[in-house]
Design a protein around this motif. Structure first.
Motif, PDB file in Angstrom:
ATOM      1  N   PRO A 356     -17.878 -16.337  30.418  1.00 37.22           N
ATOM      2  CA  PRO A 356     -17.072 -15.111  30.462  1.00 37.22           C
ATOM      3  C   PRO A 356     -16.296 -14.943  31.765  1.00 37.22           C
ATOM      4  CG  PRO A 356     -19.228 -14.647  29.521  1.00 37.22           C
ATOM      5  CD  PRO A 356     -19.293 -16.057  30.078  1.00 37.22           C
ATOM      6  N   ALA A 429     -23.431 -10.595  27.210  1.00 37.48           N
ATOM      7  CA  ALA A 429     -22.415 -10.982  26.232  1.00 37.48           C
ATOM      8  C   ALA A 429     -22.990 -12.053  25.315  1.00 37.48           C
ATOM      9  CB  ALA A 429     -21.154 -11.502  26.926  1.00 37.48           C
ATOM     10  N   GLN A 485     -18.681  -8.646  24.388  1.00 36.13           N
ATOM     11  CA  GLN A 485     -19.202  -8.119  25.641  1.00 36.13           C
ATOM     12  C   GLN A 485     -19.968  -6.841  25.325  1.00 36.13           C
ATOM     13  OE1 GLN A 485     -16.255  -7.347  28.686  1.00 36.13           O
ATOM     14  NE2 GLN A 485     -17.572  -5.870  29.725  1.00 36.13           N
TER      15      GLN A 485
END
Length: 611
Positions: A356, A429, A485
Motif C-alpha cells: 500500500p 488493508a 483500506q
C-alpha cells in the motif's frame, strides 16, 4: 533529508499502534498495485475457449478536472477525479475495432484519441469525455511519408519505415506544436515526426526521424526473457528484444522520450528514457536506466506506460505487469510514484511497489515517502478453504505468486477462505486477487461483478465483520484486484473471505494479501553485503548475511550511493544472493540491501561500490 508536512504525516501513519498511541487516520487514502480496476474480459482466444480479464499499455491523461485512463482492448476507458476511484465510460462511438496501445492527449479543449494502426485510421476527439461523446477529428490520417534514414540494423533496409504508426504517442509542446512518436518492433527503432493540426484535421510535417534503438550489448536490462536470460521459439531461434511504448514528458525544458523494453511476457519488462533539448532530438541515453523496473514480488513488470502528474504536481509512472496464467499477454496495470532530481535525473520508485501507498493530498518531495509502512502479514501463512477442486489448494493464496491459485469446488455463495496470521497483528488493508480459471465468460453482461464479505477473528471461532464489497447493486462492479483500506486499524489474527459472486463459472483466487504491522522494532540491517561485477559488465553477483526472521530483502542499486533508485525484491526463503543482470556497461554503481519483516524495514546495509 527535508520532509514536507505531508511526508511527516505519512511517516507517522506508517507507525504501528502503540508507537504513537493512536489508530491510523481515515485519510489520506491508500492504493495498492495492481490497480483496483474493473479490467475487461479479453476475447482474443475465443477459438481456444479461453477468456480472461486483462489490461495493458496504460495511458493516463488529465483533461479538465479529471484523469482518463486508456488501455489495450477495453472498448472504452475510465475516468477518475482522484486517481483512486475509476469509473468505466462506454463511448458513443468507437474506431470500428478494439484499440491496442492507444495514444491520448488533451489540448485543453478536447481529449484526442489515436489508435495503433498499420494503415491510415481516424483520430477521435471529445469535449465531453465524461459522457463518452467522441467525434471524428479526421476520417483518415495520411500515409506516413517515406524517410531516408541511417541503416540502424542489418535486417532493416536503408530508407525503410514500418507501416504504422503502431504504439503511438501524441505530445503537444509548450508552443502548441504537435508531435507523434511511435514504434513497436524487435528490429526497427522508435520514430518521431511533427504534426500540423488545422481545420481539415492533421498533416505530417517533414519526414519521420529515427530517434532511439535498443542496444542490449551495452544495456543489460534491454535483454529479453525472465531476468534477461533470453527466450527461444520452438524452432530454437532466439526471441528478439522488443522496443515499444513511446511516451514523451517535458520537464524543466528537457524532453524525456520514454520506452518499454525488452518484452511484456516476463518479469523484467521495464521503462527507460533518452533525453534531449528538442522534441525530435538528438537524444542521449540516460545511464541511470532503467527508470521503472520491478522484476520481483507479487507484481512483476513495469514497462510500457505513461508519465503524468496529479493535481498537486506529484509525478507518477504507469506500467504493465505480467500475469500470464491463461495466455502470454494476460496482464494488469500498475502506478508507481515518480519524480526528478534537481539535475534532471528521472526516477520511479518501485520499492515496495505492490504494498500500500498513500495517494498524496499535497506536493511531496520524495516519492518513497508515499509508502505507508504497512507490511505484508500473509506471506506463507497457513490458509484453509471450505472446499477445493483437488488440484488448486488454499495454500497457494499466500505465496505472493499470481500464477498459482486456489479454486473452490463450486462458485456458489458462501464458500470461505481463511488465512491464519499466526498471532494477533494490526491489520490495516486487505487485497483480494482473483484468477480467471476456465472462466467461461465469452460476452460482456450484467452478471460480471464481484461481491464478497471479509470477516476477522481473534480466536478462529467468533467472527466479526471487516469489510463488504458489491452489496449495493447500484454501485457494484467487477474487482479482479480488490483493494480495501480499513477505516480504522483492527487487532486480529484470522482473516476470512466469504464468497458472494463472481462473473466466471469458477471461484479462483490467486492471493489473499493482508497488510499491517506486528509489534516490535524493525529488523537490523543486513551485514556483509558484497557485490562483484562479472566479466560481462551487464551483470553483478550480490550477496548478504541473512537477517533472522526477515520476510524478504530489497536489493537496491543506482549510479550513486545517494541514488539507489532501483529495487529487486527477494523473499527470504529464496536465499540471500542475487545475480543482477540489468546493468549498463558504462557507469559505475552503488549497491546495498535492506531487510523487511512484519514489523517494518531495516536501515540500509553497507553500501558497496561497483566500479
Amino acid at each position: 533529508m527535508r520532509l514536507t508536512a505531508l511526508a511527516c504525516l505519512l511517516l507517522a501513519c506508517a507507525l504501528p499502534p502503540g508507537a504513537r498511541g493512536e489508530q491510523a487516520p481515515t485519510s489520506p487514502r491508500s492504493y495498492a498495485n495492481p490497480v483496483d480496476l474493473d479490467y475487461r474480459y479479453n476475447f482474443e482466444q475465443l477459438q481456444q475457449g479461453i477468456s480472461y480479464r486483462t489490461g495493458a499499455d496504460p495511458v493516463i491523461v488529465r483533461h479538465g478536472d479529471a484523469w482518463y485512463l486508456f488501455l489495450t482492448i477495453a472498448d472504452g476507458y475510465w475516468r477518475s477525479t482522484n486517481l483512486l476511484d475509476w469509473t468505466f465510460v462506454q463511448p458513443s462511438r468507437w474506431p470500428f475495432e478494439a484499440l491496442v496501445a492507444p495514444a491520448a492527449v488533451s489540448d485543453g479543449d478536447a481529449l484526442v484519441l489515436m489508435q495503433s494502426a498499420y494503415a491510415p485510421r481516424p483520430l477521435l476527439g471529445s469535449t465531453d469525455p465524461a459522457n463518452g461523446r467522441l467525434e471524428f477529428l479526421t476520417r483518415l490520417l495520411p500515409e506516413l511519408p517515406t524517410a531516408v534514414k541511417e541503416n540502424w540494423d542489418a535486417h532493416v533496409p536503408a530508407g525503410q519505415i514500418p507501416s504504422g504508426p503502431w504504439d503511438p504517442d501524441l505530445f503537444i509542446d509548450d508552443d502548441g506544436q504537435w508531435y507523434l512518436y511511435w514504434g513497436s518492433s524487435d528490429v526497427f527503432p522508435l520514430y518521431g515526426i511533427a504534426l500540423d493540426r488545422n481545420a481539415r484535421g492533421f498533416a505530417y510535417r517533414g519526414t519521420p526521424r529515427p530517434l532511439l534503438a535498443l542496444d542490449p550489448a551495452h544495456h543489460g536490462w534491454e535483454r529479453f526473457g525472465q531476468d534477461h536470460r533470453g527466450a527461444f521459439f520452438p524452432d530454437g531461434k532466439p526471441v528478439g528484444n522488443y522496443l515499444e511504448g513511446a511516451w514523451m514528458t517535458k520537464h524543466a525544458g528537457r524532453y524525456y522520450l520514454q520506452y518499454g523494453a525488452p518484452g511484456t511476457e516476463h518479469n523484467a519488462y521495464a521503462n527507460g528514457t533518452y533525453v534531449a533539448d528538442a522534441p525530435l532530438g538528438p537524444f542521449t541515453y540516460a545511464e541511470y536506466n532503467p527508470i521503472a523496473y520491478k522484476p520481483g514480488g507479487f507484481v512483476q513488470g513495469a514497462g510500457h506506460g505513461s508519465t503524468f502528474q496529479d493535481a498537486h504536481g506529484n509525478w507518477f509512472n504507469s506500467g504493465t505487469p505480467w500475469i500470464g496464467v491463461n495466455w502470454t499477454f494476460e496482464r494488469r496495470i500498475a502506478v508507481f510514484p515518480a519524480g526528478f532530481y534537481a539535475d534532471g535525473q528521472m526516477r520511479v520508485s518501485t520499492r515496495f511497489g505492490d504494498f500500500p501507498h498513500w495517494m498524496p493530498t499535497q506536493k511531496v518531495d520524495d516519492p518513497e515517502a508515499l509508502f505507508t509502512g504497512w507490511m505484508l502479514l500473509s506471506y506463507r501463512k497457513p490458509a484453509k478453504a471450505s472446499s477445493d477442486d483437488g488440484d488448486h489448494l488454499a495454500a497457494n493464496v499466500t505465496d505472493e505468486d499470481p500464477r498459482s491459485f486456489w479454486v473452490a469446488q463450486t462458485a456458489q455463495a458462501g464458500q470461505t477462505l481463511t488465512v491464519d496470521l499466526q498471532g494477533e497483528k494490526t491489520v490495516r488493508a486487505v487485497q483480494v486477487n482473483y484468477t480467471d480459471y476456465q472462466s467461461g465468460v465469452f460476452a460482456d453482461g450484467p452478471q460480471i461483478y464481484t461481491s464478497f464479505r471479509l470477516q476477522h477473528s481473534r480466536d478462529g471461532r467468533r467472527w466479526e465483520p471487516l469489510a463488504e464489497v458489491g452489496d449495493d447493486p447500484a454501485t457494484r462492479r467487477d474487482r479482479p484486484n480488490a483493494y480495501l483500506q480499513l477505516p480504522t486499524a483492527v487487532r486480529t489474527r484470522y482473516i476470512r473471505y466469504v464468497h458472494g459472486h463472481v462473473g466466471a463459472q469458477h471461484l479462483a483466487i490467486s492471493d489473499l494479501r493482508v497488510f499491517g504491522n506486528t509489534d516490535g522494532p524493525a529488523p537490523p540491517a543486513p551485514a556483509q553485503v558484497t557485490a562483484t561485477r562479472d566479466a560481462d559488465r551487464r551483470q553483478a553477483s550480490i550477496r548478504w548475511t541473512p537477517v533472522p526472521g526477515a520476510v524478504g530483502y530489497n536489493v537496491r542499486w543506482g549510479v550513486a550511493p545517494d541514488r539507489l533508485t532501483l529495487t529487486y525484491q527477494v523473499f527470504a526463503d529464496r536465499g540471500t544472493q542475487l545475480e543482477l543482470r540489468a546493468l549498463n556497461t558504462t557507469p559505475g554503481y552503488a549497491v546495498s540491501v535492506e531487510a523487511f519483516d512484519e514489523r517494518g524495514v531495516s536501515p540500509l546495509g553497507p553500501v558497496v561500490e561497483l566500479p
